[in-house]
Design a protein around this motif. Sequence first.
Motif, mmCIF file in Angstrom:
data_model
loop_
_atom_site.group_PDB
_atom_site.id
_atom_site.type_symbol
_atom_site.label_atom_id
_atom_site.label_comp_id
_atom_site.label_asym_id
_atom_site.label_seq_id
_atom_site.Cartn_x
_atom_site.Cartn_y
_atom_site.Cartn_z
ATOM 1 N N LEU A 1 84.912 63.846 -26.913
ATOM 2 C CA LEU A 1 83.853 62.900 -26.574
ATOM 3 C C LEU A 1 84.008 62.403 -25.137
ATOM 4 O O LEU A 1 83.020 62.290 -24.394
ATOM 5 C CB LEU A 1 83.877 61.717 -27.545
ATOM 6 C CG LEU A 1 83.479 62.036 -28.992
ATOM 7 C CD1 LEU A 1 83.617 60.785 -29.857
ATOM 8 C CD2 LEU A 1 82.061 62.585 -29.057
ATOM 9 N N ALA A 2 85.254 62.115 -24.744
ATOM 10 C CA ALA A 2 85.498 61.694 -23.362
ATOM 11 C C ALA A 2 85.179 62.823 -22.393
ATOM 12 O O ALA A 2 84.620 62.601 -21.316
ATOM 13 C CB ALA A 2 86.959 61.252 -23.205
ATOM 14 N N ARG B 1 85.226 55.775 -20.925
ATOM 15 C CA ARG B 1 85.600 57.088 -21.445
ATOM 16 C C ARG B 1 86.198 57.966 -20.335
ATOM 17 O O ARG B 1 87.187 58.672 -20.547
ATOM 18 C CB ARG B 1 84.379 57.767 -22.046
ATOM 19 C CG ARG B 1 83.958 57.215 -23.388
ATOM 20 C CD ARG B 1 84.653 57.944 -24.529
ATOM 21 N NE ARG B 1 84.298 57.424 -25.828
ATOM 22 C CZ ARG B 1 83.161 57.696 -26.466
ATOM 23 N NH1 ARG B 1 82.256 58.461 -25.896
ATOM 24 N NH2 ARG B 1 82.944 57.194 -27.660
ATOM 25 N N VAL B 2 85.578 57.933 -19.162
ATOM 26 C CA VAL B 2 86.089 58.742 -18.053
ATOM 27 C C VAL B 2 87.454 58.230 -17.611
ATOM 28 O O VAL B 2 88.366 59.012 -17.324
ATOM 29 C CB VAL B 2 85.095 58.741 -16.875
ATOM 30 C CG1 VAL B 2 85.718 59.385 -15.636
ATOM 31 C CG2 VAL B 2 83.819 59.480 -17.257
ATOM 32 N N ALA B 3 87.619 56.915 -17.566
ATOM 33 C CA ALA B 3 88.922 56.343 -17.200
ATOM 34 C C ALA B 3 89.997 56.753 -18.209
ATOM 35 O O ALA B 3 91.132 57.066 -17.834
ATOM 36 C CB ALA B 3 88.818 54.822 -17.119
ATOM 37 N N ASP B 4 89.647 56.741 -19.515
ATOM 38 C CA ASP B 4 90.605 57.172 -20.537
ATOM 39 C C ASP B 4 90.982 58.645 -20.359
ATOM 40 O O ASP B 4 92.151 59.022 -20.543
ATOM 41 C CB ASP B 4 90.010 56.962 -21.932
ATOM 42 C CG ASP B 4 89.886 55.485 -22.306
ATOM 43 O OD1 ASP B 4 90.519 54.657 -21.632
ATOM 44 O OD2 ASP B 4 89.125 55.179 -23.247
ATOM 45 N N LEU B 5 89.985 59.466 -20.014
ATOM 46 C CA LEU B 5 90.262 60.889 -19.809
ATOM 47 C C LEU B 5 91.179 61.092 -18.612
ATOM 48 O O LEU B 5 92.126 61.891 -18.658
ATOM 49 C CB LEU B 5 88.946 61.656 -19.611
ATOM 50 C CG LEU B 5 89.065 63.172 -19.395
ATOM 51 C CD1 LEU B 5 89.690 63.850 -20.615
ATOM 52 C CD2 LEU B 5 87.693 63.787 -19.104
ATOM 53 N N GLU B 6 90.918 60.363 -17.524
ATOM 54 C CA GLU B 6 91.781 60.457 -16.336
ATOM 55 C C GLU B 6 93.209 60.028 -16.682
ATOM 56 O O GLU B 6 94.180 60.661 -16.242
ATOM 57 C CB GLU B 6 91.221 59.581 -15.220
ATOM 58 C CG GLU B 6 89.942 60.130 -14.597
ATOM 59 C CD GLU B 6 89.402 59.221 -13.510
ATOM 60 O OE1 GLU B 6 88.959 59.740 -12.474
ATOM 61 O OE2 GLU B 6 89.422 57.982 -13.714
ATOM 62 N N ALA B 7 93.318 58.992 -17.493
ATOM 63 C CA ALA B 7 94.652 58.512 -17.859
ATOM 64 C C ALA B 7 95.394 59.528 -18.721
ATOM 65 O O ALA B 7 96.603 59.756 -18.529
ATOM 66 C CB ALA B 7 94.532 57.173 -18.599
ATOM 67 N N LEU C 1 95.220 62.516 -13.930
ATOM 68 C CA LEU C 1 94.498 63.015 -12.759
ATOM 69 C C LEU C 1 93.333 62.094 -12.430
ATOM 70 O O LEU C 1 92.742 61.470 -13.328
ATOM 71 C CB LEU C 1 93.939 64.430 -13.023
ATOM 72 C CG LEU C 1 94.930 65.561 -13.258
ATOM 73 C CD1 LEU C 1 94.171 66.806 -13.716
ATOM 74 C CD2 LEU C 1 95.712 65.857 -11.985
ATOM 75 N N ARG C 2 93.010 62.023 -11.145
ATOM 76 C CA ARG C 2 91.790 61.339 -10.737
ATOM 77 C C ARG C 2 90.678 62.391 -10.667
ATOM 78 O O ARG C 2 90.799 63.371 -9.929
ATOM 79 C CB ARG C 2 91.972 60.651 -9.384
ATOM 80 C CG ARG C 2 90.719 59.940 -8.894
ATOM 81 C CD ARG C 2 91.001 59.153 -7.633
ATOM 82 N NE ARG C 2 91.843 58.003 -7.899
ATOM 83 C CZ ARG C 2 91.387 56.821 -8.312
ATOM 84 N NH1 ARG C 2 90.085 56.654 -8.518
ATOM 85 N NH2 ARG C 2 92.214 55.827 -8.514
#
Length: 296
Positions: free
Chosen positions: A4-5, A35-41, A45-46
Amino acid sequence: MDLLALADFNLVARHGGFGKAARATGRPKATLSRRVADLEASLGLRLFERGGRNLKLTEEGGALHERTSVLLTELDETAAMIASGAEKPRGRLKISAPLLFSQTAMGRIAAGFALKHPDVRLEITTEDRPVDMIEEGYDLVIRVNPDPDESLVGRAFLHDRLVVVASPDLPAPAVDVAVPGVVRGAGHRQVWDVMTANGPLAISIEPILALSSLIMVRDAVRAGGGAACLPISLVSHDLANGTLQHWGDIEGSDIALWALYPSRRLLSARVSAFLDFLKQAFPNGTPDELAVYIGS
C-alpha cells in the motif's frame, strides 16, 4: 515491503507531488505523505527531494518508480480480472504511432479495435520522435525501422518500400540531368539510386518544394510539382490508374513497421489483443494491405 505504501509512492511520483496526487485521487494529502515517509524509513532511503514548490524523485526513487509502477499496474489488472471472473481486455491502452501510419490507417484500426473491445480505453498519440515508454507511460509504440533496443521487444507487422514517382507529364529522368523534386524536410540537392526496368539509375534531384508531410508530398506530385520518393502503399492506387508514373524502386529501401513494448513487462491482455488485431488487419504484412486502408 508494504504494497500500500509502495502504491502511494508511485501515485505521488506519477502526479509529481503530494497535493496533485491528493487532488487527482481524492486521497488525503497527509495520508500520502505519511505512507511515503514510512516507505522511506523502511528502505532507509530518501525517495523524494523536498524543497521549494517542486517535488523531485531522487536517483533511488526514480529507479524504484520505474521498476515497480508497471508491476503494480499488472497486479491491479490481475486482481480486477479475477474478481470479475473475466479474461477479456480492459483498462487504458496508451499507444504512440508515427505520423503517416496514423494519418492513413490508425483511425480505422482504432475504431475497429474499440468496437471489438469496448472495455479498453484506447489513447493514441501521433509522433515520429522516439518516446520513453516507461517514463511517458506508453503500453505500446509503433515505429518504422526502429534501432535495436535491449529494453524493448516486439514484432514487425507491416512491410513497405520506397519508390520514385512523378506526374505522367514530367519527362523521364536522364543521366546527369537534374529533375525537379518534391522532398520531405530540408530541400538540398540530392541523388536517388533507383532500380528501373532497364537497370540501376542515379537520378539527380533539384528540390523545388520541401514539405513536412508525406501526404503533402504525394499531393504535390499529383499536381505536377515534380518527382518524389514515397512509400509504394501511398501511391499504388495512383500508379494503377495512371495518375502517377513509376520511375523505379529506391535500392535497399525496405521499410518495416514494428509494434514494440517493454521486455520486462508481462504482456497484458490489452497489448496482446491489440497485437492480434494488427495481425488480423494486415495478415500478410504487405504494402497492398496498407494500400487498401489508404485508398478506401
